[in-house]
Design a protein around this motif. Structure first.
Motif, PDB file in Angstrom:
ATOM      1  N   GLU B 212      -1.797 -23.037  62.890  1.00 48.88           N
ATOM      2  CA  GLU B 212      -1.771 -22.216  64.093  1.00 48.88           C
ATOM      3  C   GLU B 212      -2.132 -20.764  63.785  1.00 48.88           C
ATOM      4  O   GLU B 212      -2.864 -20.122  64.525  1.00 48.88           O
ATOM      5  CB  GLU B 212      -0.371 -22.277  64.707  1.00 48.88           C
ATOM      6  N   ARG B 215      -5.910 -20.486  62.981  1.00 47.39           N
ATOM      7  CA  ARG B 215      -6.757 -20.577  64.169  1.00 47.39           C
ATOM      8  C   ARG B 215      -6.554 -19.387  65.098  1.00 47.39           C
ATOM      9  O   ARG B 215      -7.172 -19.297  66.139  1.00 47.39           O
ATOM     10  CB  ARG B 215      -6.434 -21.855  64.943  1.00 47.39           C
ATOM     11  N   HIS B 216      -5.637 -18.483  64.749  1.00 46.46           N
ATOM     12  CA  HIS B 216      -5.326 -17.285  65.528  1.00 46.46           C
ATOM     13  C   HIS B 216      -4.719 -17.612  66.884  1.00 46.46           C
ATOM     14  O   HIS B 216      -4.827 -16.826  67.815  1.00 46.46           O
ATOM     15  CB  HIS B 216      -6.575 -16.422  65.728  1.00 46.46           C
ATOM     16  N   SER B 217      -4.124 -18.787  67.023  1.00 51.11           N
ATOM     17  CA  SER B 217      -3.479 -19.090  68.297  1.00 51.11           C
ATOM     18  C   SER B 217      -2.010 -18.683  68.281  1.00 51.11           C
ATOM     19  O   SER B 217      -1.322 -18.765  69.291  1.00 51.11           O
ATOM     20  CB  SER B 217      -3.612 -20.578  68.637  1.00 51.11           C
ATOM     21  N   GLU B 219      -0.751 -15.600  67.697  1.00 55.32           N
ATOM     22  CA  GLU B 219      -0.485 -14.315  68.344  1.00 55.32           C
ATOM     23  C   GLU B 219      -0.363 -14.445  69.858  1.00 55.32           C
ATOM     24  O   GLU B 219       0.602 -13.941  70.434  1.00 55.32           O
ATOM     25  CB  GLU B 219      -1.582 -13.314  67.946  1.00 55.32           C
ATOM     26  N   PRO B 220      -1.323 -15.128  70.525  1.00 53.05           N
ATOM     27  CA  PRO B 220      -1.130 -15.321  71.979  1.00 53.05           C
ATOM     28  C   PRO B 220       0.186 -16.052  72.272  1.00 53.05           C
ATOM     29  O   PRO B 220       0.882 -15.710  73.234  1.00 53.05           O
ATOM     30  CB  PRO B 220      -2.328 -16.193  72.389  1.00 53.05           C
ATOM     31  N   LEU B 391       2.147 -13.005  60.898  1.00 51.24           N
ATOM     32  CA  LEU B 391       0.823 -12.943  61.516  1.00 51.24           C
ATOM     33  C   LEU B 391      -0.290 -12.843  60.480  1.00 51.24           C
ATOM     34  O   LEU B 391      -1.445 -13.099  60.780  1.00 51.24           O
ATOM     35  CB  LEU B 391       0.741 -11.753  62.456  1.00 51.24           C
TER      36      LEU B 391
END
Lengths: 243, 392
Positions: B212, B215-217, B219-220, B391
């Motif tokens: 996760e 894939r940079h998902s 942070e949202p 992060l």
């Protein structure tokens, strides 16, 4: 409305943000302009409660980003630097997942997803899995996801990155429509034209500090430069590249 | 639906669409577990059966010096091969396995026997070769039996009751049942089940954390109004679900596979009917949250999917270590061991396979201890999700 007072953040020994004070009003588009490494992303991450500031405070409407972070998150929608979609879910499922995390009921989130898919013209791909999306389709999906709970405040971290000319134009129209609907829009960019054409107020960031602020016209007047680009170069100093 | 349930549903749905996760959960354990088990058992059964039936072959130097001994051995199905070799040639023949066992009869053998003095025999064998060693022991036993029979004859000839020389006698009473004998062999079943269970949730745990982030998902996700601990607990729950599914499938597959192994021919039987399989699943499943928690905690420290994969490949062996230790130290079940997660499950599974009744206190302690460990690890994972370095 988004406001910040003296925000500061360091990573290890690096002071990414030194002292950022800003204010973004409802019904306006506010730009955060600066070269790469100026601290734009870090500032936005503190505003959207993902990072806690070392010093200073920030509010989303009246909600404090640290003390009342859940309420602050309810009031904001964040479009992160990378769209960060779930590749095995369709655009629609990506949107619905976030709607559900925002606590929306089944009927409400289905209705809202339909609305956003229509509004962002995503009908052609909303039922396909996100794996093979183009950059424009990814941004649209991520934007829909950020707006799913109809937040008053919308933060966008370099939203035009990797978009082609048409997609940038579309995004600009979308942001103007958000402004017209009374939203508070705050977005970061290192591209001059974008900011000068779109923003009501600009905060220029360099080396982790706000070095100038005002309307694009006021900035041009203050620096005595005819174009905002010249004004920008003058404000941040010439030694720093614009990436 | 609570946010934990929302996250759980999304992770399960996404994993069902991901071939890698699906293969590791639903194919690896359930398919390869029983295959490994059946192959290993078949091999063991075959080998043991071979040995029992195998004829003993002994090469005898100067067989003509002890014709009665040779006749006596041949009467006991020993294949005697007369050889003409000197000492050096004999040693070479034994080392090279042309004649793994050579019995040498010295020149004065008959003379000493007739004179009622101990007659010396030489047995050449290579103690470094496993099977030759066992055959040497069989040979020694046979020769000793032959010697004892001569001794008895001598006593009788002198008018002495041979029983006088046997003041003690030991009678072996083997209380093991076919089931309990097979348990040693089936001990690896609990090992396989745990491994298959962990593997089932491994990729989900990696994907939900390191994946996760990569894939940079993440942070949202963190900007949604859900406490971070709830997000990670939903993910742990999803990994737990996949682990239990993999465990269930593997247990059923193993039970089916064991029906095809000829355990009965060897006097062993596995106690693996539907009720036992169900009980095995029920006593093992409480370990799943702890395993999922452990994987998640470790994956939270890593920077990328690949790094997580490397780490977890090692960490997934941790729960199987106590079982290996038990096998070496030959420990017996106790309440204290029941409290050790994975060890407790191992003993319970073994009891079930043996067809023995479960000790209720052991079951209770094992279940509670495993669930408690799971809760602690879930709490740690929740704390880790509050770190900013998460992060990357």
């Amino acid at each position: 409305m988004i406001s910040a007072q003296g925000l500061a953040k360091s990573f290890g020994g690096v002071r990414a943000v030194r002292a950022v004070t800003l204010r973004a009003e409802d019904g306006a588009i506010t730009g955060l302009l600066g070269p790469n490494g100026a601290g734009k992303s870090t500032t936005l991450r503190m505003l959207c409660t993902v990072l806690a500031p070392d010093a200073g405070e920030a509010w989303i409407d009246a909600a404090h980003t640290v003390r009342d972070s859940l309420e602050a998150r309810r009031r904001l929608g964040m479009l992160t630097h990378d769209s960060g979609l779930y590749p095995h879910l369709t655009a629609r499922e990506n949107i619905l997942y976030f709607a559900q995390l925002h606590g929306m009921g089944r009927a409400a989130r289905e209705r809202r997803a339909d609305e956003l898919i229509e509004w962002l013209e995503m009908g052609g791909f909303a039922g396909r899995r996100a794996k093979g999306y183009s950059q424009g389709q990814r941004i649209k999906t991520a934007l829909a996801r950020a707006l799913v709970h109809s937040p008053r405040n919308v933060l966008l971290d370099e939203p035009t990155n990797g978009l082609d000319v048409m997609a940038v134009r579309n995004l600009r129209v979308l942001l103007q429509r958000l402004r017209a609907a009374g939203h508070c829009v705050l977005f970061s960019s290192h591209v001059m034209q974008e900011v000068s054409g779109l923003c009501d107020v600009v905060f220029v960031l360099a080396r982790g500090e706000v070095v100038a602020q005002g309307t694009p016209d006021a900035l041009r007047a203050a620096t005595g430069c005819a174009s905002l680009e010249d004004a920008f170069v003058k404000l941040i100093g010439t030694d720093e590249g614009l990436g | 639906m609570s946010p934990i349930g929302t996250v759980w549903r999304k992770e399960v749905r996404e994993s069902l669409r991901d071939r890698r996760t699906l293969v590791s959960a639903l194919l690896f354990g359930p398919l390869f577990g029983p295959l490994i088990l059946a192959a290993a058992l078949q091999f063991l059964v075959q080998r043991t059966a071979d040995e029992a039936d195998q004829r003993l072959e002994i090469a005898v130097r100067h067989a003509e010096r002890a014709p009665n001994l040779v006749t006596w051995l041949e009467a006991r199905s020993v294949v005697v091969t007369p050889v003409e070799l000197d000492d050096a040639a004999t040693r070479r023949a034994v080392r090279e396995r042309t004649h793994p066992l050579v019995l040498s009869i010295p020149e004065d053998f008959g003379e000493r026997l007739a004179g009622a003095r101990p007659a010396l025999l030489q047995l050449y064998s290579d103690a470094a070769g496993g099977r030759a060693d066992r055959n040497a022991a069989r040979t020694r036993m046979l020769v000793a039996q032959y010697g004892a029979s001569i001794g008895r004859l001598r006593l009788l000839a002198r008018g002495v009751d041979p029983l006088l020389t046997a003041p003690l006698a030991v009678q072996d009473i083997d209380v093991s049942t076919p089931q309990s004998r097979s348990v040693t062999v089936l001990g690896m079943l609990s090992y396989l089940l745990l491994l298959a269970m962990i593997l089932g949730g491994l990729y989900l745990a990696i994907d939900a954390t390191a994946g996760e982030r990569e894939r940079h998902s993440l942070e949202p996700l963190l900007t949604t109004p859900v406490p971070r601990a709830q997000l990670i607990h939903g993910k742990i729950l999803a990994a737990t679900t996949f682990m239990i599914v993999s465990l269930t499938l593997t247990a059923i597959a193993c039970a089916v596979a064991l029906r095809f192994v000829a355990l009965e021919n060897f006097g062993m039987s596995a106690h693996l009917d539907a009720a036992v399989v169900l009980k095995i699943i029920l006593v093992t499943a409480p370990l799943a949250p702890a395993a999922a928690g452990l994987m998640t905690v470790v994956a939270s420290f890593t920077r990328s999917y690949r790094e997580a994969q490397t780490w977890l490949g090692v960490v997934m062996l941790v729960p199987t270590l106590p079982i290996a230790f038990v096998g070496l130290a030959e420990l017996q079940p106790s309440l204290a061991f029941a409290a050790v997660p994975s060890l407790g499950q191992h003993f319970l599974i073994t009891s079930l396979l043996r067809g023995a009744a479960l000790e209720p206190s052991h079951v209770l302690v094992s279940v509670m201890a495993s669930l408690a460990l799971g809760a602690v690890l879930a709490w740690i994972a929740g704390r880790l999700y509050h770190r900013e370095s998460l992060l990357g």
